[in-house]
Design a protein around this motif. Structure first.
Motif, mmCIF file in Angstrom:
data_model
loop_
_atom_site.group_PDB
_atom_site.id
_atom_site.type_symbol
_atom_site.label_atom_id
_atom_site.label_comp_id
_atom_site.label_asym_id
_atom_site.label_seq_id
_atom_site.Cartn_x
_atom_site.Cartn_y
_atom_site.Cartn_z
ATOM 1 N N GLY A 39 0.829 -1.375 0.071
ATOM 2 C CA GLY A 39 -0.066 0.046 0.164
ATOM 3 C C GLY A 39 0.658 1.329 -0.013
ATOM 4 N N ASP A 302 -6.644 -3.949 -4.995
ATOM 5 C CA ASP A 302 -6.362 -2.538 -4.676
ATOM 6 C C ASP A 302 -7.822 -1.936 -3.968
ATOM 7 O OD1 ASP A 302 -5.359 -0.200 -4.168
ATOM 8 O OD2 ASP A 302 -4.980 0.478 -6.171
ATOM 9 N N ARG A 330 -5.827 1.094 3.184
ATOM 10 C CA ARG A 330 -5.112 1.568 2.232
ATOM 11 C C ARG A 330 -5.426 3.143 1.844
ATOM 12 N NH1 ARG A 330 -2.569 -1.861 -2.854
ATOM 13 N NH2 ARG A 330 -1.929 -3.607 -1.685
#
Ligand code: ADP
Length: 631
Positions: A39, A302, A330
């Motif tokens: 991240g 992600d 993140r």
């Protein structure tokens, strides 16, 4: 120029810590080894130089990446930003592959992603020799280490690229200990590389460990964590990933979540490609807000708003743990990383690692490190993790984790992780024994009293009721009270027992009506069910003492996973019945009962015989007993 690329192509105002150093190193033609937490933005470390070099006419950047999904995500993101990027991999048909190769050979690609297998092929080497190459990027470089958790033997051949291409090499990983870092540098033959070691701190993550033995207690913890993150409704922000070590567990946990009303899916490598894609898409789109997965899920994922990551079982190494847990938060907002721990988890990991052929010395070392982390009682978890990865002990406490906030003592009432060892409920036999006992009772029983009775307590509440008459009385003497209670709770969670009443909660057999038709008075079963001593009404095979001894040895056999005769033989039962020994010394005179058996069962046997003494008298002198009990 670099800043221009960062801003115009990637839309970022500045570098994050570590990125600038890495980019500067490769732009100056130096090798680099980049160790940044998940991240932190590792991809940018090679993507910015790649775009800059391409724009300056210095050629293509080759990126070696271990997963097709990861490559595809990156290529999609780059092409979305107008960067000429492509991947060659085995999931493409030949036409697509040919097209990518043609683009590459025409010098049209800024970045080309390939698998380590392809990077090792002679045909690929020949291809590279025909085009200017600006940079070699080795992503997930820890895969070359057998000490890491994702060993890929092909990575060991990547240094061969050095003989083909004269370009700087940048190796990137999130999960290298100092030792693995050394291996990366040596194996890839990096030349006096710039080492970028990021601050591994993830200040927005709250790390927590709980020691919970049973699946039931663990599921409760998962449900509570998902509830706290507000993941019950289908709409809304935030997600959770629950990592399990085995495929079967993912299914079980996902089922539990679904039955509790959470939009959950499960993901593991044993599902069909279509099922996996559906689960992934549902999670990405937010329709499934909780994904229960094995470690097959995650690399390159992600999703910024993962608010909770629970490791349902302890993973095999801190490397694996930090990489997976690092997928939380993140977006920089607070998130929780909860790891559940039980000694059995380490065994599971041992089996899994053996199955995958990993060297046992390494497995043990990795397990020792994660066990130490799990069992640490007062050290900041973030500090322990940072120390593990950076080798440096100069980290400030996070003030968030369970150790820093002292939250470990106020867990969930099931148990306090560090103050006491984990309380494991009993296995199937122990559970059955409890169900048998409750089935015999005429009315619901208090959980605590039941536990006392099963452990052979002579407390007033036990002695006055029917509990002492149970053949199961005292059979769980070997277990702690907490264990028996934990087992009763497990049965409640499994819905085999139900809890009744608020003020004085009691347990009762699930599905059994409270008032049952009276059973016929003479049957052997009711002798116990009613709890009234119907002694001397033997109806054939031996006295009640003999029958109770027989039940005792069967129960013990179940609890100990022995055969009944191994507890003691029928002739011992007959001898005890005949002699009625009231002390252990007297018991020792019975043939077939050696010192080991007496040490183990002696107290129970004496107690059993003693219980029958006064009541035998009571059968003839009932008034005395009732006077005694009710003066
Ligand atoms: P890693 O590979 O280290 O796990 P990524 O490269 O996937 O991390 O980056 C994680 C996230 O951080 C991405 O969403 C990326 O856009 C963002 N990011 C990376 N670098 C920067 C930066 N300099 N400024 C702002 N966001 C960044």
């Amino acid at each position: 120029m670099i800043e221009g690329v960062l801003r115009t192509v990637f839309g970022h105002d500045g570098f994050r810590p570590g990125q600038g150093d890495a980019v500067a190193a490769v732009m100056a033609g130096r090798d680099a080894a980049v160790l940044l937490p998940t991240g932190a933005g590792k991809s940018l470390c090679y993507q910015v130089p790649a775009v800059a070099a391409f724009q300056a006419g210095r050629g293509t950047t080759i990126v070696v990446s271990p997963l097709i999904a990861l490559m595809n995500d990156q290529v999609d993101a780059l092409t979305g930003r107008g960067v000429a990027a492509a991947a060659i991999h085995s999931h493409q048909d030949e036409d697509d592959q040919r097209q990518v190769v043609a683009q590459f050979l025409a010098g049209e690609l800024a970045l080309l992603y390939v698998s380590p297998e392809r990077a090792a092929m002679a045909s690929f080497h020949r291809m590279l020799a025909r085009v200017p190459i600006a940079l070699l990027a080795i992503d997930e470089a820890h895969c070359l280490s057998q000490w890491g958790h994702d060993f890929r033997p092909e990575y060991l051949r990547l240094h061969e690229l050095r003989g083909v291409v004269d370009a700087p090499v940048i190796a990137l990983t999130a999960t290298a200990t100092p030792r693995v870092m050394d291996e990366i540098v040596a194996s890839l033959r990096l030349r006096t590389p710039v080492i970028v070691r990021g601050d591994f701190k993830r200040p927005n993550l709250r790390f927590e460990v709980r020691h919970l033995g049973s699946d039931g207690a663990r599921i409760d913890a998962v449900l509570a964590a998902c509830e706290a993150a507000g993941l019950r409704s289908r709409a809304g922000a935030g997600r959770a990933i629950i990592y399990c070590s085995t495929r079967k567990k993912t299914e079980r946990v996902a089922d539990a979540l679904k039955s509790a009303g959470f939009p959950a899916q499960h993901y593991h490598a044993g599902r069909t490609a279509l099922a996996r894609e559906r689960a992934h898409d549902a999670f990405a789109a937010g329709r499934a807000r909780v994904l229960v997965a094995t470690n097959a899920f995650g690399m390159g994922i992600d999703q910024g708003d993962v608010r909770v990551i629970v490791h349902f079982q302890t993973p095999g190494s801190l490397e694996a743990y930090y990489q997976e847990a690092g997928r939380a938060g993140r977006d920089g907002e607070p998130a929780t990383c909860l790891m559940l721990f039980g000694a059995g988890d380490l065994m599971t990991q041992r089996k899994l690692q053996q199955g995958s052929g990993n060297a046992s010395g390494r497995t043990e070392q990795a397990l020792a490190a994660i066990e130490k982390y799990a069992r640490a009682s007062s050290r900041c978890r973030q500090v322990m993790l940072c120390e593990h990865f950076t080798g440096s002990s100069e980290h400030a406490a996070c003030e968030r984790c369970d150790a820093c906030t002292g939250a470990t003592a106020a867990l969930d009432g099931v148990e306090d992780v560090r103050a006491r060892p984990a309380v494991e409920p009993l296995g199937l036999d122990g559970r059955q024994l409890i169900l048998d006992a409750v089935a015999r009772l005429r009315r619901p029983v208090g959980r605590g009293n039941l536990a006392l009775a099963l452990r052979g307590s002579r407390a007033k509440a036990v002695a006055e009721g029917e509990l002492m008459q149970l053949p199961e009385y005292g059979l769980l003497q070997h277990a702690s009270e907490a264990t028996v209670i934990a087992t009763i709770d497990a049965l409640i969670r499994e819905r085999r027992l139900v809890r009744r009443g608020q003020k004085y909660p009691t347990v009762w057999l699930a599905g059994r009506p409270l008032r049952e038709p009276q059973a016929s008075a003479g049957s052997d079963a009711t002798a116990v069910t009613t709890g009234r001593p119907r002694r001397q009404r033997v109806g054939g095979g031996g006295s009640e003492v003999a029958r109770e001894l027989d039940r005792y040895r069967k129960k013990m056999a179940r609890a100990l996973k022995w055969k009944a005769y191994m507890v003691f033989q029928q002739r011992v039962i007959s001898a005890i019945d005949a002699m009625r020994p009231l002390t252990k010394d007297a018991l020792a005179r019975i043939p077939g009962l050696g010192p080991a058996k007496i040490a183990r069962f002696g107290d129970d046997l004496v107690a059993l015989v003693q219980r029958h003494q006064p009541r035998d008298r009571a059968a003839t002198t009932g008034t005395q007993v009732s006077l005694h009990l009710d003066p």
